[in-house]
Design a protein around this motif. Structure first.
Motif, PDB file in Angstrom:
ATOM      1  N   ALA A  68       0.759  -1.151  -0.072  1.00  0.00           N
ATOM      2  CA  ALA A  68      -0.007  -0.055  -0.031  1.00  0.00           C
ATOM      3  C   ALA A  68       0.792   1.348  -0.112  1.00  0.00           C
ATOM      4  CB  ALA A  68      -0.943   0.064   0.993  1.00  0.00           C
ATOM      5  N   THR A  69       1.929   1.061   0.790  1.00  0.00           N
ATOM      6  CA  THR A  69       2.813   2.261   0.863  1.00  0.00           C
ATOM      7  C   THR A  69       3.477   2.573  -0.542  1.00  0.00           C
ATOM      8  OG1 THR A  69       3.390   2.105   3.162  1.00  0.00           O
ATOM      9  CG2 THR A  69       4.769   3.301   1.909  1.00  0.00           C
ATOM     10  N   VAL A  70       4.131   1.464  -1.049  1.00  0.00           N
ATOM     11  CA  VAL A  70       4.531   1.722  -2.642  1.00  0.00           C
ATOM     12  C   VAL A  70       3.664   2.142  -3.469  1.00  0.00           C
ATOM     13  CG1 VAL A  70       5.814   0.538  -4.125  1.00  0.00           C
ATOM     14  CG2 VAL A  70       6.413   0.051  -1.626  1.00  0.00           C
ATOM     15  N   ALA A  71       2.359   1.504  -3.429  1.00  0.00           N
ATOM     16  CA  ALA A  71       1.344   1.949  -4.420  1.00  0.00           C
ATOM     17  C   ALA A  71       0.997   3.359  -4.275  1.00  0.00           C
ATOM     18  CB  ALA A  71       0.315   0.907  -4.197  1.00  0.00           C
ATOM     19  N   THR A  72       0.898   3.792  -3.191  1.00  0.00           N
ATOM     20  CA  THR A  72       0.406   5.339  -3.079  1.00  0.00           C
ATOM     21  C   THR A  72       1.608   6.300  -3.632  1.00  0.00           C
ATOM     22  OG1 THR A  72      -0.347   4.794  -1.130  1.00  0.00           O
ATOM     23  CG2 THR A  72      -0.037   7.293  -1.265  1.00  0.00           C
ATOM     24  N   ALA A  73       2.890   5.724  -3.338  1.00  0.00           N
ATOM     25  CA  ALA A  73       3.938   6.629  -3.849  1.00  0.00           C
ATOM     26  C   ALA A  73       4.154   6.322  -5.305  1.00  0.00           C
ATOM     27  CB  ALA A  73       5.145   6.311  -3.202  1.00  0.00           C
ATOM     28  N   PHE A  74       4.169   5.409  -5.857  1.00  0.00           N
ATOM     29  CA  PHE A  74       4.507   5.134  -7.294  1.00  0.00           C
ATOM     30  C   PHE A  74       3.373   5.299  -8.252  1.00  0.00           C
ATOM     31  CE2 PHE A  74       4.996   1.304 -10.404  1.00  0.00           C
ATOM     32  CZ  PHE A  74       5.993   1.983 -10.999  1.00  0.00           C
ATOM     33  N   LYS A  75       2.018   5.195  -7.974  1.00  0.00           N
ATOM     34  CA  LYS A  75       1.069   5.400  -8.577  1.00  0.00           C
ATOM     35  C   LYS A  75       0.893   4.417  -9.825  1.00  0.00           C
ATOM     36  CE  LYS A  75       0.315  10.002  -7.023  1.00  0.00           C
ATOM     37  NZ  LYS A  75       0.822   9.867  -5.835  1.00  0.00           N
ATOM     38  N   PRO A  76       0.819   3.184  -9.541  1.00  0.00           N
ATOM     39  CA  PRO A  76       0.856   2.263 -10.566  1.00  0.00           C
ATOM     40  C   PRO A  76      -0.477   2.271 -11.487  1.00  0.00           C
ATOM     41  CG  PRO A  76       0.497   1.227  -8.735  1.00  0.00           C
ATOM     42  CD  PRO A  76       0.743   2.506  -8.296  1.00  0.00           C
ATOM     43  N   ASP A  77      -0.298   1.757 -12.731  1.00  0.00           N
ATOM     44  CA  ASP A  77      -1.571   1.630 -13.455  1.00  0.00           C
ATOM     45  C   ASP A  77      -2.258   0.220 -13.104  1.00  0.00           C
ATOM     46  OD1 ASP A  77      -1.365   3.873 -15.396  1.00  0.00           O
ATOM     47  OD2 ASP A  77       0.532   2.852 -15.957  1.00  0.00           O
ATOM     48  N   ILE A  78      -1.510  -0.566 -12.595  1.00  0.00           N
ATOM     49  CA  ILE A  78      -2.096  -2.063 -12.427  1.00  0.00           C
ATOM     50  C   ILE A  78      -1.232  -2.661 -11.356  1.00  0.00           C
ATOM     51  CG2 ILE A  78      -0.832  -3.240 -14.194  1.00  0.00           C
ATOM     52  CD1 ILE A  78      -3.352  -4.946 -14.345  1.00  0.00           C
ATOM     53  N   VAL A  79      -1.820  -3.341 -10.490  1.00  0.00           N
ATOM     54  CA  VAL A  79      -1.076  -4.165  -9.549  1.00  0.00           C
ATOM     55  C   VAL A  79      -1.026  -5.656  -9.558  1.00  0.00           C
ATOM     56  CG1 VAL A  79      -0.683  -4.764  -6.790  1.00  0.00           C
ATOM     57  CG2 VAL A  79      -1.172  -2.269  -7.610  1.00  0.00           C
ATOM     58  N   PHE A  80       0.022  -6.610  -9.436  1.00  0.00           N
ATOM     59  CA  PHE A  80      -0.020  -7.973  -9.493  1.00  0.00           C
ATOM     60  C   PHE A  80       0.578  -8.301  -8.251  1.00  0.00           C
ATOM     61  CE2 PHE A  80      -0.149  -7.001 -13.958  1.00  0.00           C
ATOM     62  CZ  PHE A  80      -1.071  -7.764 -14.560  1.00  0.00           C
ATOM     63  N   ALA A  81      -0.342  -9.040  -7.450  1.00  0.00           N
ATOM     64  CA  ALA A  81       0.196  -9.613  -6.120  1.00  0.00           C
ATOM     65  C   ALA A  81       0.020 -10.991  -5.932  1.00  0.00           C
ATOM     66  CB  ALA A  81      -0.668  -8.954  -5.278  1.00  0.00           C
ATOM     67  N   ASP A  82       1.274 -11.868  -5.786  1.00  0.00           N
ATOM     68  CA  ASP A  82       0.917 -13.085  -5.345  1.00  0.00           C
ATOM     69  C   ASP A  82       0.262 -13.276  -4.114  1.00  0.00           C
ATOM     70  OD1 ASP A  82       1.636 -15.858  -4.690  1.00  0.00           O
ATOM     71  OD2 ASP A  82       3.871 -15.474  -5.411  1.00  0.00           O
ATOM     72  N   VAL A  83      -0.542 -14.467  -3.983  1.00  0.00           N
ATOM     73  CA  VAL A  83      -1.191 -14.855  -2.768  1.00  0.00           C
ATOM     74  C   VAL A  83      -0.504 -15.261  -1.674  1.00  0.00           C
ATOM     75  CG1 VAL A  83      -3.396 -15.181  -4.151  1.00  0.00           C
ATOM     76  CG2 VAL A  83      -1.986 -17.160  -3.676  1.00  0.00           C
TER      77      VAL A  83
END
Length: 128
Positions: free
Chosen positions: A39-54
């Motif tokens: 969440a911290t990286v997503a807020t700063a990086f502002k990606p177009d899409i996220v891929f997350a391993d379960v």
């Protein structure tokens, strides 16, 4: 403008596959190894899409997805949950996480690119 992908996965090989498979989009891949940092990286990086391993450590991909979808700044961000073929995706947790899609590893490059074009509308205008 480059396609910005946030990859929450421990594998450096997966990151390289993403970079090669999506090079037509001038992709910028930022990777995170543990779930609590997404969440911290997503807020700063502002990606177009996220891929997350379960199977992320310290916070699994299902919980990471639910956290992002519960964040007012990130809730519209497309999220794809990934899992390895040696296990089964938990459908109940997948539904509860509100993920936009799923991708089994190892994955086909064509399937990856289709997910990108389906979930990130601005990529549809880019010739592959």
């Amino acid at each position: 403008m480059a396609l910005r992908v946030l990859l929450a996965d421990e594998s450096s090989t997966i990151k390289k596959v993403f970079q090669l498979a999506l090079q037509d989009f001038a992709v910028e891949v930022r990777s995170v190894n543990i779930g609590v940092d997404v969440a911290t990286v997503a807020t700063a990086f502002k990606p177009d899409i996220v891929f997350a391993d379960v199977l992320l450590q310290k916070k699994n991909g299902y919980d990471v997805c639910a956290e992002l979808k519960g964040n007012a700044l990130l809730k519209t961000l497309p999220i794809v949950l990934m899992w390895s073929g040696f296990m089964e995706l938990d459908e109940d947790k997948f539904q509860a996480s509100q993920a936009n899609a799923q991708l089994e590893k190892p994955f086909d490059v064509t399937a990856l690119r289709k997910l990108i074009t389906d979930l990130v509308p601005r990529t549809q205008n880019q010739k592959l």
